[in-house]
Each structure stands twice: as C-alpha cells, then as structure tokens.
Design an enzyme around this catalytic site. Structure first.
Site, PDB file in Angstrom:
ATOM      1  N   PHE A 149      61.939 149.012  48.197  1.00 39.64           N
ATOM      2  CA  PHE A 149      63.351 148.251  48.517  1.00 39.64           C
ATOM      3  C   PHE A 149      64.010 148.224  49.774  1.00 39.64           C
ATOM      4  O   PHE A 149      65.208 147.970  49.910  1.00 39.64           O
ATOM      5  CB  PHE A 149      64.427 148.997  47.647  1.00 39.64           C
ATOM      6  CG  PHE A 149      63.968 148.859  45.955  1.00 39.64           C
ATOM      7  CD1 PHE A 149      63.888 147.979  45.159  1.00 39.64           C
ATOM      8  CD2 PHE A 149      63.416 149.800  45.505  1.00 39.64           C
ATOM      9  CE1 PHE A 149      63.569 147.862  44.018  1.00 39.64           C
ATOM     10  CE2 PHE A 149      63.037 150.211  44.133  1.00 39.64           C
ATOM     11  CZ  PHE A 149      63.117 149.192  43.388  1.00 39.64           C
ATOM     12  N   ARG A 151      65.034 147.204  53.515  1.00 36.87           N
ATOM     13  CA  ARG A 151      65.326 145.925  54.058  1.00 36.87           C
ATOM     14  C   ARG A 151      65.179 146.004  55.710  1.00 36.87           C
ATOM     15  O   ARG A 151      65.066 147.000  56.233  1.00 36.87           O
ATOM     16  CB  ARG A 151      66.916 146.130  54.353  1.00 36.87           C
ATOM     17  CG  ARG A 151      67.819 146.028  52.909  1.00 36.87           C
ATOM     18  CD  ARG A 151      69.209 146.474  53.174  1.00 36.87           C
ATOM     19  NE  ARG A 151      69.402 147.937  53.552  1.00 36.87           N
ATOM     20  CZ  ARG A 151      70.379 148.489  54.296  1.00 36.87           C
ATOM     21  NH1 ARG A 151      71.438 147.879  54.247  1.00 36.87           N
ATOM     22  NH2 ARG A 151      70.047 149.854  54.454  1.00 36.87           N
ATOM     23  N   GLU A 152      64.664 144.840  56.047  1.00 36.94           N
ATOM     24  CA  GLU A 152      64.186 144.697  57.601  1.00 36.94           C
ATOM     25  C   GLU A 152      65.388 144.965  58.524  1.00 36.94           C
ATOM     26  O   GLU A 152      66.576 144.695  57.955  1.00 36.94           O
ATOM     27  CB  GLU A 152      63.603 143.547  57.797  1.00 36.94           C
ATOM     28  CG  GLU A 152      62.252 143.284  57.291  1.00 36.94           C
ATOM     29  CD  GLU A 152      61.891 141.831  57.489  1.00 36.94           C
ATOM     30  OE1 GLU A 152      62.034 140.990  58.418  1.00 36.94           O
ATOM     31  OE2 GLU A 152      60.697 141.259  56.662  1.00 36.94           O
ATOM     32  N   CYS A 264      61.076 137.556  52.030  1.00 36.27           N
ATOM     33  CA  CYS A 264      61.231 137.965  50.537  1.00 36.27           C
ATOM     34  C   CYS A 264      62.002 137.562  49.490  1.00 36.27           C
ATOM     35  O   CYS A 264      61.548 136.903  48.655  1.00 36.27           O
ATOM     36  CB  CYS A 264      61.641 139.512  50.853  1.00 36.27           C
ATOM     37  SG  CYS A 264      60.903 140.549  51.551  1.00 36.27           S
TER      38      CYS A 264
HETATM   39  C1  UGA Z   1      65.451 141.996  50.928  1.00 40.77           C
HETATM   40  C2  UGA Z   1      66.039 143.091  50.084  1.00 40.77           C
HETATM   41  O1  UGA Z   1      67.360 143.039  50.400  1.00 40.77           O
HETATM   42  C3  UGA Z   1      65.150 144.510  50.088  1.00 40.77           C
HETATM   43  O2  UGA Z   1      65.953 145.261  49.462  1.00 40.77           O
HETATM   44  C4  UGA Z   1      63.911 144.231  49.476  1.00 40.77           C
HETATM   45  O3  UGA Z   1      63.211 145.469  49.713  1.00 40.77           O
HETATM   46  C5  UGA Z   1      63.199 143.207  50.684  1.00 40.77           C
HETATM   47  O4  UGA Z   1      63.992 141.900  50.541  1.00 40.77           O
HETATM   48  C6  UGA Z   1      61.721 142.768  50.015  1.00 40.77           C
HETATM   49  O5  UGA Z   1      61.547 142.337  48.919  1.00 40.77           O
HETATM   50  O6  UGA Z   1      60.730 143.461  50.840  1.00 40.77           O
HETATM   51  P1  UGA Z   1      65.416 141.671  53.522  1.00 40.77           P
HETATM   52  O7  UGA Z   1      64.473 140.442  53.330  1.00 40.77           O
HETATM   53  O8  UGA Z   1      65.051 142.528  54.713  1.00 40.77           O
HETATM   54  O9  UGA Z   1      65.620 142.434  52.373  1.00 40.77           O
HETATM   55  O10 UGA Z   1      66.710 140.816  54.003  1.00 40.77           O
HETATM   56  P2  UGA Z   1      68.364 140.872  53.313  1.00 40.77           P
HETATM   57  O11 UGA Z   1      69.051 142.067  54.007  1.00 40.77           O
HETATM   58  O12 UGA Z   1      68.289 141.011  51.847  1.00 40.77           O
HETATM   59  O13 UGA Z   1      68.930 139.672  53.644  1.00 40.77           O
HETATM   60  C7  UGA Z   1      68.363 138.282  53.434  1.00 40.77           C
HETATM   61  C8  UGA Z   1      68.962 137.240  53.656  1.00 40.77           C
HETATM   62  O14 UGA Z   1      70.108 136.924  53.156  1.00 40.77           O
HETATM   63  C9  UGA Z   1      69.091 137.193  55.201  1.00 40.77           C
HETATM   64  O15 UGA Z   1      68.702 135.901  55.728  1.00 40.77           O
HETATM   65  C10 UGA Z   1      70.550 137.093  55.250  1.00 40.77           C
HETATM   66  O16 UGA Z   1      70.929 136.841  56.466  1.00 40.77           O
HETATM   67  C11 UGA Z   1      71.191 136.680  54.035  1.00 40.77           C
HETATM   68  N1  UGA Z   1      72.652 137.331  53.530  1.00 40.77           N
HETATM   69  C12 UGA Z   1      72.458 138.616  53.079  1.00 40.77           C
HETATM   70  C13 UGA Z   1      73.607 136.374  53.477  1.00 40.77           C
HETATM   71  O17 UGA Z   1      73.304 135.270  53.494  1.00 40.77           O
HETATM   72  N2  UGA Z   1      74.606 136.779  52.826  1.00 40.77           N
HETATM   73  C14 UGA Z   1      74.544 138.120  52.633  1.00 40.77           C
HETATM   74  O18 UGA Z   1      75.968 138.474  52.270  1.00 40.77           O
HETATM   75  C15 UGA Z   1      73.902 139.187  52.720  1.00 40.77           C
END
Ligand code: UGA
Length: 437
Positions: A149, A151-152, A264
């Site tokens: 799980f 996050r990057e 992801c």
């Molecule tokens: C996501 C999940 O959060 C991790 O738990 C999971 O392990 C990972 O995918 C995976 O499957 O490997 P990640 O892709 O690193 O992690 O990024 P997130 O922090 O989830 O953000 C994803 C996107 O959503 C980003 O573009 C971010 O800018 C956007 N975001 C996030 C929003 O637009 N609004 C928010 O409130 C939060």
C-alpha cells in the site's frame, strides 16, 4: 532471512532496501541492466525521498545486492514478486506479462519450504492461478498474497511502518505455514504494533484494488463537488474542510484540483472494472466509470479555464506550467494530469514552458514537444499566465510580489487549490482556483 525481490521498480527497489534494513540478506533482481547498475552503486533509478541514503547505508552492511540473473534467487527462503502490472494498450485490463514471466523464471530455483510472496497489484484470481503453478513445480513451496500500500514520495516509511499487513493464503488460516514465515520477515514492524490480517487469496487481492478504488472515488467525489461549487458560486475548499471534520468522512484525499494520475489509481480502477466484467459482476463497478470520467473532465476543465483566464484565446499565449510529476516528491510522470494539461494547451496553440524540481527528464521523454526549463525563475519570465499543477512545497511558498515582476501579465491558475487567493489578489494577481469563486 535470505530474501529475493523480483522487479526493482518503485515497489521492488524500495522493498529490497527496506528488507535489508530490517536485517535480512537480500538480492534484488530485474531484467533492466541500467536499473541494476544504478542500484548496485547505491543510486535509486528514480526520485524517492530517503531511498538513496537507505541504499547507501544498507549496502555498506553487505546485506543488499542487485543482479539481472534470476539464478541468484536460488538459496533464498522468501521470494517477493514486485513487477509491474501496467494497463494493456488500448484496453482497460491489466497486462500480466511481467508477473507471469517473473514466476515462470523463478520456478526452477524454488526449494522445499520456500515462500513466494506476491506484492504486485493483480486482477482477483491471479494468486490462485500462480499458487497452483508454484505447487505443481515444488509441492513443498507456498504462495502468499501480500499487497503493498506504499505511496510514492513516502515509500520508505510506508514500507517500514505500514498501516497494516495483509496476508492472503489459500486456506485463509492463521495456521498456514507461510504465515509464520512472513511474520518472521516482518518481525520488526509487527513488533512495533503494525496490525496484520490473514485472509484467503481472492480477498487479499481485492483489498488492494478496493483500497485504491476508494481513494480514487474520494478524489472524484470532491472534484464533482468542485464542479458544483463552480456552478453555484461556492467554495470547495471550505466544503472539504467542513465535511472532513466528520471523522466518518475524514479530511484526507478531499483535495479538489486537477485530479488523480500516476502509475496506480487510474490503471487500477480500469483493470478492476475489466476484471469485474470477466466475472459477470460489471454492474457492481459501473460507478468507477463515472469516477474515471469525472477525473478526466478535470483536465479539459483546466484548459477551458486557462482560455478564459487568457482573454478567451490560447493562440500564441506564453504559459508556464509549474509541476510535471503526477504528485509532489516524485519524478514519476505516468498519466500525470499536469503534463496532459500542458500538452493539451500546447495543442490548442499556447506556447507552453514546463518546470519541475525533479521530473523534467522523464517529462521530456513522454512529451518531447513541450519546452522544459529547470530554473523556475527563468521558466516564468515574461509569461502571460502561470498554472500551478503539481503542488511542490517550493511552489506553495512562492512570493506573489516577487513573482509578479517576472510576468508579462500576473495571472495564475491554482490547479491544486493550495494558494491563498486573498494574498495573491491583494498582490495584484488575477487568481483562479478550481471550485472556488
Ligand atoms: C496510490 C495509493 O495511495 C497507495 O496506497 C498505493 O499503494 C499506490 O497507489 C499503488 O497502488 O501502488 P500513489 O499512486 O503513490 O499511491 O499516489 P497517491 O498519493 O494516492 O496520489 C494519487 C493521485 O491523486 C495524485 O495524482 C495526487 O495528486 C492525487 N490526489 C490525491 C488528489 O488529486 N487529491 C487528493 O486529495 C489526494
């Protein structure tokens, strides 16, 4: 324990380094020679805070090595499968080529008592199929599904201090011999109190896709509210703050803006819909189609707003985009909403310059037609509008008074709603947020 980690991308490289940090003897294996060369000299092949330092410190202990040779997996007690499952070209489903190849290549090196641990995000049903391959080849080996799980941007701490461990085993039982082996691997974080749940294989696979689908849904929900706020003259940032105070809802992942991207969430919700279709349960996930559609609509909305901001024409307008990565603290540009918007603006006639602290090299490989300038001061010089699309701290901290001096016209579109509109307007800027009046 002796551990092999197969696949050294964002997931595997961090996992290998963290397992060595926990005291295990680790070999990381990948087919990409450049990646292995970088990792072997303790350099992360991508930007991830803390990873270079961690690689250096564990490599000094002699507990971590990298190779392209799968034979190095022989002798390990535990083998982690950490390869990617990208979206298939032109289809929603996941491309399982790398997972299948990794397992097939590993089989000849499995010994009795070995545990194969799947960490990649896979369509439900994969683990049972792979478990059969493992036991056909080595009846005394086991397969566990142990989704990741992380996050990057927070990958190291998420791996060393996860919110929970999920173990999927074929009988769903705590008594399964692989449970004890994984408990030994994760002894340190488990001892520090990380919860651990044992379940059957399909449930463990679904936990991962369900979690990412929920996160994507939460983001699209708040972005749908932003659309409504725009229509009604309301402010989505206040709305998010207020609903987020209800702890059944929670404030996290309610940041309205240009939507989610990365390697992801977008591909995982699509692969989940595709798999549901194969299982005859597509109706259960039709809402994810809407989640995806709301998300993609953000990008066109920003292009339209930029056009309005620039006096209803983009032709020849000099625009600077702050941020290329799909999120801050990453150099990952896979399905980056920031870059996709930059490219659309350019297509519609604007002259777009993109800057980012870490992601420009990757961005230039994907969109060679855009102009990239590393130095933010030079990137904004003489621009007619700025778009803040990835909320790096240095962009949040920009001084509107200083910045204004470099601009041809002080116009800013805050695609992540992270700036204080009152402050920017007071400094003489034409400020536009998303879902805020
Ligand atoms: C996501 C999940 O959060 C991790 O738990 C999971 O392990 C990972 O995918 C995976 O499957 O490997 P990640 O892709 O690193 O992690 O990024 P997130 O922090 O989830 O953000 C994803 C996107 O959503 C980003 O573009 C971010 O800018 C956007 N975001 C996030 C929003 O637009 N609004 C928010 O409130 C939060």
């Amino acid at each position: 324990m002796r551990i092999s980690v197969i696949g050294c991308g964002y997931l595997g490289a961090v996992h290998a380094a963290c397992m060595a940090k926990l005291g295990h003897q680790v070999v990381g294996i990948d087919v990409d020679e450049n990646k292995i060369a970088a990792l072997s000299s303790a350099k992360a092949p991508f930007y991830e805070p803390g990873l270079d330092t961690l690689l250096q410190s564990v490599q000094e202990t002699g507990r971590l090595a990298f190779t392209t040779d799968m034979a190095a997996a022989a002798g390990s007690d535990v083998h982690f499968i950490c390869v990617g499952t990208p979206q298939k070209k032109g289809e929603n489903g996941a491309d399982m080529t790398y997972v299948n190849a990794a397992l097939i290549d590993l089989l000849p090196f499995l010994a009795p008592g070995n545990v194969v641990v799947g960490k990649s995000t896979v369509p439900v049903g994969t683990a049972a199929r792979l478990a059969e391959l493992v036991t056909d080849h080595q009846p005394d080996a086991h397969l566990v599904w142990n989704p990741e799980f992380l996050r990057e941007g927070h990958a190291v701490s998420d791996t060393l201090q996860p919110d929970r461990f999920v173990y999927g085993v074929n009988d769903g039982s705590e008594e399964h011999p692989a449970v004890q082996v994984l408990d030994e691997v994760y002894a340190s974080p488990l001892g520090a109190g990380a919860p651990r749940l044992v379940m059957d294989l399909p449930t463990a696979e679904l936990v991962k896709t369900a979690a990412n689908s929920f996160l994507a849904t939460k983001i699209s929900f708040i972005n749908a509210m932003a659309e409504l706020c725009d229509a009604a003259g309301a402010d989505v940032t206040h709305l998010a703050e207020a609903i987020g105070m209800d702890d059944r809802i929670g404030r996290k992942f309610l940041q309205a803006g240009i939507g989610f991207g990365g390697g992801c969430l977008p591909k995982d919700i699509r692969a989940f819909m595709a798999r549901a279709g194969e299982l005859g349960a597509d109706q259960a996930l039709t809402f994810l189609r809407e989640v995806d559609a709301i998300n993609m609509r953000r990008r066109t909305r920003v292009v339209e707003l930029t056009r309005e901001l620039c006096g209803n024409s983009l032709l020849g307008k000099r625009l600077t985009v702050l941020g290329a990565a799909f999120k801050p603290e990453s150099d990952d540009v896979r399905d980056s909403p920031a870059l996709s918007i930059a490219a659309q603006l350019q297509l519609q006639g604007a002259v777009v310059t993109v800057t980012d602290p870490k992601a420009l090299e990757n961005a230039a490989l994907r969109f060679p037609e855009l102009q990239y300038v590393q130095d933010p001061e030079r990137a904004v010089r003489n621009a007619e509008a700025i778009l803040l699309l990835t909320e790096w701290q240095e962009y949040r901290d920009l001084d509107p008074h200083l910045l204004k001096e470099s601009m041809a016209t002080p116009r800013i579109l805050d695609g992540r709603n992270v700036l204080d509109p009152a402050k920017w307007r007071a400094a003489g800027w034409h400020y536009r947020g998303l879902g805020r009046p």
